[in-house]
Enzyme design. Structure first.
Site, short mmCIF file in Angstrom:
data_model
loop_
_atom_site.label_atom_id
_atom_site.label_comp_id
_atom_site.label_asym_id
_atom_site.label_seq_id
_atom_site.Cartn_x
_atom_site.Cartn_y
_atom_site.Cartn_z
N GLU A 1 0.82 -1.20 0.00
CA GLU A 1 0.00 0.00 0.00
C GLU A 1 0.86 1.25 0.00
OE1 GLU A 1 -4.05 -1.17 2.28
OE2 GLU A 1 -2.22 -1.45 3.40
N CYS B 1 3.50 8.54 0.92
CA CYS B 1 3.87 7.65 2.02
C CYS B 1 4.12 6.25 1.44
CB CYS B 1 2.71 7.66 3.02
SG CYS B 1 2.95 6.62 4.44
N CYS C 1 5.80 -6.55 8.67
CA CYS C 1 6.82 -5.94 9.53
C CYS C 1 7.08 -6.89 10.67
CB CYS C 1 6.28 -4.61 10.07
SG CYS C 1 7.44 -3.73 11.13
N CYS D 1 5.03 -3.88 17.13
CA CYS D 1 4.51 -2.85 18.02
C CYS D 1 3.05 -3.24 18.29
CB CYS D 1 4.59 -1.46 17.37
SG CYS D 1 6.28 -0.98 16.99
N CYS E 1 0.02 -1.43 16.43
CA CYS E 1 0.12 -1.14 14.99
C CYS E 1 -0.36 -2.33 14.15
CB CYS E 1 1.58 -0.82 14.64
SG CYS E 1 1.82 -0.43 12.91
N CYS F 1 -2.25 6.84 9.52
CA CYS F 1 -1.03 6.33 10.15
C CYS F 1 -1.27 4.99 10.83
CB CYS F 1 -0.54 7.27 11.24
SG CYS F 1 0.10 8.78 10.63
N1 SAH Z 1 8.47 1.16 11.08
C1 SAH Z 1 8.59 2.58 10.88
C2 SAH Z 1 7.72 3.09 9.74
C3 SAH Z 1 6.22 2.97 10.00
S1 SAH Z 1 5.59 4.56 10.09
C4 SAH Z 1 8.33 3.30 12.18
O1 SAH Z 1 8.01 2.65 13.16
O2 SAH Z 1 8.49 4.51 12.24
C5 SAH Z 1 3.99 4.31 10.70
C6 SAH Z 1 3.73 5.18 11.91
O3 SAH Z 1 2.38 5.02 12.35
C7 SAH Z 1 4.61 4.80 13.08
O4 SAH Z 1 5.01 5.96 13.76
C8 SAH Z 1 3.65 3.99 13.93
O5 SAH Z 1 4.07 3.93 15.24
C9 SAH Z 1 2.38 4.77 13.75
N2 SAH Z 1 1.14 4.03 14.08
C10 SAH Z 1 0.95 2.71 14.11
N3 SAH Z 1 -0.33 2.41 14.41
C11 SAH Z 1 -0.96 3.60 14.58
C12 SAH Z 1 -2.29 3.96 14.88
N4 SAH Z 1 -3.23 3.04 15.03
N5 SAH Z 1 -2.60 5.27 14.97
C13 SAH Z 1 -1.66 6.21 14.74
N6 SAH Z 1 -0.38 5.93 14.44
C14 SAH Z 1 -0.04 4.63 14.36
#
Ligand code: SAH
Length: 343
Positions: free
Chosen positions: A91, A104, A111, A115, A118, A332
């Protein structure tokens, strides 16, 4: 076997051409055709000799991504789903904001960092993206919106870009190459959960990319709970590395802090965050959590107010926003690589 031309940097192509008995500047010409003029058919590359074109045809092909689906959000955000040769999908999200168009990009299928809040890591990692698959996300969208341009690229899609270091690096070199796309320094941002060895490599390379850290808590225990990577690379070691990065690049590091109900939004959390930030040149982005089927929720307004009031009191500057594209799951952390067709 023929290779995908878009997997190679200009330096690599130069070597390949030299070895094949051709002038090294052929590589530069090919870059101009593919990345500047957007011509991908070798026969149409008229300033190449017939022999050079034959050499290309015999050894290379030029890949493209296949669009499987596209959705447009009420706020103008667009989400693209691309099918890959092995049946995986990735995506990509285009976020228009006034004259800015931010793309983006995904760096992996799935991944591995898990986390807990996420979606992208829920199915684990399937594989790294090829250089060409990273570049093609950009090329597809830039062709589509032409003559408008993509002004910013963020590696904030699915995957951990620093866990696919070599390919992400090559893709960035190709995008920045002045005979091709010539993408402006500082308009490419790598977002990471905090892989220290790779951040150190970036410091050495001094590429001029921006670095964004998914922080989400300034407390070691809380961060380790929601981001297991923190056990391996704790804040205590990450912060000095980030200081070194911003010193070398002469540019602040961005911290992303997702506000999650009852988890990281207390007054104490704000105090810890203010302390952590006081030692490093940085910017702070607060993002309200996007709910999904996972157990976490966005905080109520009172929690946000208490948290942000404490930051203000301590002189910490920040932006606070909701992610765009929520109605099409393009916001995000809501992206999710499909690791099987139809999954
Ligand atoms: N692996 C990298 C790139 C992913 S960026 C990183 O961790 O930075 C995606 C971003 O969205 C990350 O900052 C992640 O922590 C955030 N994210 C994940 N789930 C989310 C959610 N439900 N709401 C808002 N941000 C979220």
């Amino acid at each position: 076997m023929k290779q995908d031309l878009k997997n190679f940097t200009q330096e690599q192509l130069r070597e390949i051409f030299k070895t094949g008995g051709f002038a090294h500047y052929r590589a530069k010409q090919i870059f101009a055709w593919i990345y500047k003029r957007r011509v991908e058919d070798f026969e149409s590359m008229t300033d190449l000799s017939k022999d050079a074109r034959e050499f290309l045809k015999k050894n290379f092909f030029v890949s493209q991504l296949e669009l499987q689906n596209k959705e447009t959000s009420r706020d103008g955000t667009e989400k693209f789903l691309f099918g890959l040769d092995d049946g995986s999908a990735i995506e990509t999200v285009l976020i228009p904001e006034g004259t800015r168009h931010t793309l983006c990009i995904s760096s992996q299928v799935g991944c591995k960092f898990k986390c807990t809040f996420c979606m992208s890591g829920q199915g684990g990692l399937k594989r790294n993206l090829e250089v060409s698959e990273i570049i093609n996300q950009y090329l597809y969208v830039v062709d589509l919106i032409s003559p408008k341009e993509i002004t910013n690229i963020v590696f904030m899609g699915v995957g951990e870009p620093l866990d696919n270091f070599e390919n992400v690096l090559k893709a960035i070199k190709i995008l920045m190459n002045s005979s091709g796309v010539s993408f402006v320094k500082r308009r490419i941002c790598i977002s990471t959960c905090g892989l220290i060895p790779e951040i150190k490599k970036l410091i050495e390379l001094n590429l001029g990319v921006k670095l964004s850290i998914s922080l989400h808590s300034a407390d070691e225990d809380i961060r380790s709970k929601i981001m297991p990577v923190n056990k391996k690379y704790p804040l205590g070691e990450l912060l000095p590395t980030l200081k070194a990065f911003s010193k070398k690049e002469r540019y602040p590091v961005t911290f992303e802090y997702v506000l999650i109900k009852d988890l990281n939004t207390s007054k104490g959390d704000a105090i810890k965050l203010a302390k952590l930030l006081s030692g490093v040149r940085s910017k702070l982005n607060l993002i309200i959590y996007n709910a999904s089927f996972l157990k976490y929720r966005p905080p109520p307004k009172e929690q946000i107010d208490i948290f942000t009031a404490e930051l203000k009191k301590r002189g910490v500057f920040f932006t606070l926003r909701k992610s765009k594209g929520q109605d099409i799951s393009a916001a995000c952390g809501q992206l999710r690589a499909h690791w099987q067709k139809g999954a």
